[in-house]
Design an enzyme around this catalytic site. Structure first.
Site, PDB file in Angstrom:
ATOM      1  N   THR A 167      -1.979   2.622   5.377  1.00  0.00           N
ATOM      2  CA  THR A 167      -2.859   2.652   4.934  1.00  0.00           C
ATOM      3  C   THR A 167      -3.923   1.305   5.563  1.00  0.00           C
ATOM      4  O   THR A 167      -3.106   1.089   6.373  1.00  0.00           O
ATOM      5  CB  THR A 167      -2.451   2.995   3.004  1.00  0.00           C
ATOM      6  OG1 THR A 167      -4.092   2.869   2.750  1.00  0.00           O
ATOM      7  CG2 THR A 167      -2.274   1.302   3.140  1.00  0.00           C
ATOM      8  N   ARG A 215      -0.477  13.690  -5.923  1.00  0.00           N
ATOM      9  CA  ARG A 215      -0.182  12.032  -6.496  1.00  0.00           C
ATOM     10  C   ARG A 215      -0.923  10.989  -6.334  1.00  0.00           C
ATOM     11  O   ARG A 215      -1.442  11.379  -5.354  1.00  0.00           O
ATOM     12  CB  ARG A 215       1.305  12.735  -5.479  1.00  0.00           C
ATOM     13  CG  ARG A 215       2.305  10.984  -5.187  1.00  0.00           C
ATOM     14  CD  ARG A 215       0.896   9.879  -4.183  1.00  0.00           C
ATOM     15  NE  ARG A 215       2.464   8.708  -3.511  1.00  0.00           N
ATOM     16  CZ  ARG A 215       2.045   7.766  -2.984  1.00  0.00           C
ATOM     17  NH1 ARG A 215       0.046   7.892  -2.548  1.00  0.00           N
ATOM     18  NH2 ARG A 215       1.886   6.696  -3.169  1.00  0.00           N
ATOM     19  N   GLY A 270       1.988   0.504   2.115  1.00  0.00           N
ATOM     20  CA  GLY A 270       2.962   0.872   2.401  1.00  0.00           C
ATOM     21  C   GLY A 270       3.430   1.833   1.444  1.00  0.00           C
ATOM     22  O   GLY A 270       2.816   2.963   1.047  1.00  0.00           O
TER      23      GLY A 270
HETATM   24  N1  ASP Z   1       0.444   2.587   0.217  1.00  0.00           N
HETATM   25  C1  ASP Z   1       0.259   4.023  -0.102  1.00  0.00           C
HETATM   26  C2  ASP Z   1       0.225   4.675  -0.541  1.00  0.00           C
HETATM   27  O1  ASP Z   1       1.642   4.746  -0.766  1.00  0.00           O
HETATM   28  C3  ASP Z   1       0.330   4.364   1.551  1.00  0.00           C
HETATM   29  C4  ASP Z   1       0.382   2.979   2.780  1.00  0.00           C
HETATM   30  O2  ASP Z   1      -0.520   2.461   2.482  1.00  0.00           O
HETATM   31  O3  ASP Z   1       0.622   3.383   3.281  1.00  0.00           O
HETATM   32  O4  ASP Z   1      -0.608   5.601  -1.003  1.00  0.00           O
END
Ligand code: ASP
Length: 273
Positions: free
Chosen positions: A151, A179, A203
């Site tokens: 992200t 989601r 994450g």
């Molecule tokens: N945190 C984000 C999510 O779970 C994805 C990411 O940060 O990579 O939507």
């Protein structure tokens, strides 16, 4: 004294894409650094990251299991604890962080999702996106290869000691339609409080949601903790408590930056006066 830190997402970042992602952060720092307030700094930095298809945000957002994009984004400023978040918006706006900002500035709500968020975007005149910019075949192929979990995010402290944080994401490849991750949820994927600092996570969002990780970190800073140790302790907790993967960027009231991740890589960069 100002501090701005940005990241391009914790993930595998295998192959040549890693160097491209590292290189893209300077432009985001430049965009943020041209502003003076923490809020403007993080919004400008995240907008720049949303414009770069290498990152899983904005035009580079990844596809869900039904083959379409749903963006999440969140924004918070630490002086009055104003927050705006948007979740599961379908490739609607050019910059999801702009819509999160509109929610924050409107002030009636903290979080808007799906069709209601779309209606709100139109009513507020937030710049809409031509859906074609998201869905090139080239990008779809690349996304399958590159994009699993990452992200973008930015944290800042400005010269007046105000903090802000902004995050934006497409979630992760193959997530279920509808989601919503940690990125629009204050306390989970982001948090800012002038009493301590600001934190932005990246994450698998489910782990951040279960731990309310960014709130925990900012609470530690407010109790006198240092950015670096708070970041490291947070990722250790993420690993230990929920078997989570990801990373975090943190800025504290000394203007120090803390960076930690338990994935192979997390592109990040920071600038201080
Ligand atoms: N945190 C984000 C999510 O779970 C994805 C990411 O940060 O990579 O939507």
């Amino acid at each position: 004294m100002r501090t701005l830190a940005v990241h391009g997402g914790a993930g595998p970042w295998e192959g040549p894409v890693r160097a491209t992602a590292d290189a893209g952060l300077e432009g985001a720092l430049d965009a943020g650094w041209s502003h003076q307030t923490a809020l403007e700094m993080v919004v400008a930095a995240v907008r720049a990251l949303e414009d770069n298809p290498v990152y899983n945000a904005g035009i580079g957002a990844t596809f869900n299991s039904a083959g379409f994009i749903e963006h999440d984004a969140g924004l918070m400023e630490g002086t009055t604890l104003r927050v705006g978040g948007v979740g599961a918006i379908r490739a609607l706006v050019r910059h999801p962080i702009d819509l999160a900002r509109a929610v924050m500035e409107d002030g009636r709500h903290v979080l808007l999702v799906a069709d209601g968020a779309a209606e709100f975007a139109r009513a507020k005149g937030v710049e809409l996106a031509d859906p074609a910019i998201f869905e090139t075949e080239r990008r779809r192929g690349q996304l399958e290869e590159w994009k699993r979990v990452d992200t973008v995010g930015a944290v800042a402290r400005d010269a007046d000691g105000r903090f802000a944080v902004a995050v934006s994401t497409g979630g992760y490849t193959g997530k279920l339609p509808g989601r919503v991750g940690d990125s629009p949820i204050p306390g989970a994927g982001f948090y800012a409080d002038d009493r301590g600092g600001a934190a932005a996570g990246t994450g698998r969002g489910e782990g951040y949601l279960r731990l309310a990780l960014c709130k925990e970190v900012v609470d530690e800073l407010a109790a006198g903790g240092f950015a670096e140790t708070a970041a490291e302790a947070a990722i250790a907790r993420l690993t230990r408590r929920v078997d989570g993967t990801g990373g975090i960027i943190v800025v504290d009231s000394r203007g120090e930056v803390g960076i930690a991740f338990n994935t192979p890589h997390m592109p990040w960069a920071a600038r201080r006066d």
